[in-house]
Design an enzyme around this catalytic site. Sequence first.
Site, PDB file in Angstrom:
ATOM      1  N   ARG A 116      18.784  15.033  15.238  1.00 33.11           N
ATOM      2  CA  ARG A 116      18.877  15.717  13.941  1.00 33.11           C
ATOM      3  C   ARG A 116      18.022  15.047  12.878  1.00 33.11           C
ATOM      4  NH1 ARG A 116      24.661  15.992  12.009  1.00 33.11           N
ATOM      5  NH2 ARG A 116      24.418  13.775  12.374  1.00 33.11           N
TER       6      ARG A 116
ATOM      7  N   SER B 118      21.366   5.406  18.399  1.00 35.71           N
ATOM      8  CA  SER B 118      22.684   5.028  18.920  1.00 35.71           C
ATOM      9  C   SER B 118      22.633   4.457  20.319  1.00 35.71           C
ATOM     10  CB  SER B 118      23.605   6.243  18.862  1.00 35.71           C
ATOM     11  OG  SER B 118      23.590   6.716  17.541  1.00 35.71           O
TER      12      SER B 118
ATOM     13  N   ASP C  87      25.076   4.358  15.393  1.00 33.86           N
ATOM     14  CA  ASP C  87      25.954   5.416  14.850  1.00 33.86           C
ATOM     15  C   ASP C  87      27.322   4.880  14.413  1.00 33.86           C
ATOM     16  OD1 ASP C  87      26.587   4.953  17.526  1.00 33.86           O
ATOM     17  OD2 ASP C  87      26.782   7.069  18.067  1.00 33.86           O
TER      18      ASP C  87
HETATM   19  C1  GLC Z   1      26.538   4.124  23.707  1.00 30.88           C
HETATM   20  C2  GLC Z   1      25.493   3.284  22.978  1.00 30.88           C
HETATM   21  C3  GLC Z   1      26.014   2.801  21.649  1.00 30.88           C
HETATM   22  C4  GLC Z   1      26.524   3.990  20.843  1.00 30.88           C
HETATM   23  C5  GLC Z   1      27.569   4.768  21.644  1.00 30.88           C
HETATM   24  C6  GLC Z   1      28.090   5.992  20.905  1.00 30.88           C
HETATM   25  O1  GLC Z   1      27.603   3.313  24.039  1.00 30.88           O
HETATM   26  O2  GLC Z   1      25.112   2.184  23.784  1.00 30.88           O
HETATM   27  O3  GLC Z   1      25.012   2.129  20.913  1.00 30.88           O
HETATM   28  O4  GLC Z   1      27.069   3.543  19.630  1.00 30.88           O
HETATM   29  O5  GLC Z   1      27.002   5.183  22.864  1.00 30.88           O
HETATM   30  O6  GLC Z   1      27.089   6.898  20.617  1.00 30.88           O
END
Ligand code: GLC
Length: 440
Positions: free
Chosen positions: A76, A140, A194
């Site tokens: 996004r 993320s 995130d």
């Molecule tokens: C995975 C990623 C992590 C992220 C999570 C939620 O575990 O390694 O960085 O925060 O997914 O999206």
Amino acid sequence: MKDLRNADRFLSHLESLFSVTFEDARAIIGHFHQEMRYGLAGEESSLKMLPSFVGRPQGTEKGQFLALDLGGTNFRVLAVALDGKGHAAIVAVCKVAIPQELMQGACDGLFDFIADSIQAFFREHRLSQQQAYALAFTFSFPVEQSSIASGKLIEWTKGFTASGVEGRDVVALLSEALKRRELGFIRVAALANDTVGTLVAGSYAEPSCDMGVILGTGTNACYPEKAARIRKRPELEACGEMIVNTEWGNFDKLKTNVYDRLLDGASRNAGRQRLEKMVSGMYLGEIARRVIVEMTGQGLLFEGKGQAAFAGEYALTAEHLSMLSGGSDIFAGLGLADVSAADGQAIREIGRIVSTRSARIAGAAIAAVVTWMDAHLEAGHTVAIDGSLFEKYPGYQDAMRLLLQDLFGNRAARIKLELVRDGSGIGSAIIGAVAASSRC
Ligand code: GLC
């Protein structure tokens, strides 16, 4: 003829295989604390405990920010307005599905696609290309940050495998792609996980918020840590407090069963993200599918006839289980006609067992992080949580709260689990603003 008594027996055995007892939850908390300590000290640990170079916001940050959110199947671009009084609003957003071949292709293809989407966003919203923009990048995945706006991807998770990104600075990769698309007037001002976005979005509005959690495609959590306790980075001490990304999806001190081990062995990142594979939305359907295949093989479902609908890996999703649990008929959509009431009920039961374990492990992990900050639960804690499992899966939140009550009795009321929608978009914009005034 199916033997109902045997199916029932199978399911009650399954329930014990997937149980998270009070003792299990206490053990998870103990191991979590140990792994957090090791991770913060830079010793070997399944918890990476990654410094984010961001503290909690004041709630007074103001202005309009661009944000990018990459972390799941969708990508996004957002423009977010902060009013300086704890309120943030999305002014414009564009959401694009990331084609599978880019998730698993080459580095430049993925980052060029991101830059193209930003260009489309500028065109669609008629944004001027004659001025400078600061952009916050929610990425993320586990990243070893070296500042608020730089960090190397440690390893991909959640099915991403794009080559040439691991070990490299993702801000540099994005900036180069922006230049290739003549978007060099956009400066990447902040990089954030995130969970960090979710915590920041939660505490922008509510100062008692001290934990950010994602329970969606993946799962993870962060919390504000005293910089002096981040022993592996003594140079950060002057920052006072810094949010630490635990990367708890990789926690591996858990009781696993045969389905977990088979799923892990067949995954692209075997041996890694063991908690994520037991908890998050990406994997719940696959665990259930493996149970269904086993029951069918034993003649306990579909009169022992294998079903094409359940033959392919990841054919069953957490969304299917969630809909089934909410009373919808998912079977026609899966191409299955005439599923008997008993079979439908058994599959619903599998979904309940698998999702309850997920919620109880997530609850224990939250309890671990909260008691790390406040051993005797003397204060109130608001946990900002985003993700479809927490938001939408019927009964999920109740199962988490029940576990917290088991553990803490009345004091469990001091832990408030709060849905913070879109933390990863709004939060990263706030981080962009915090970055502008950061001491670190
Ligand atoms: C995975 C990623 C992590 C992220 C999570 C939620 O575990 O390694 O960085 O925060 O997914 O999206």
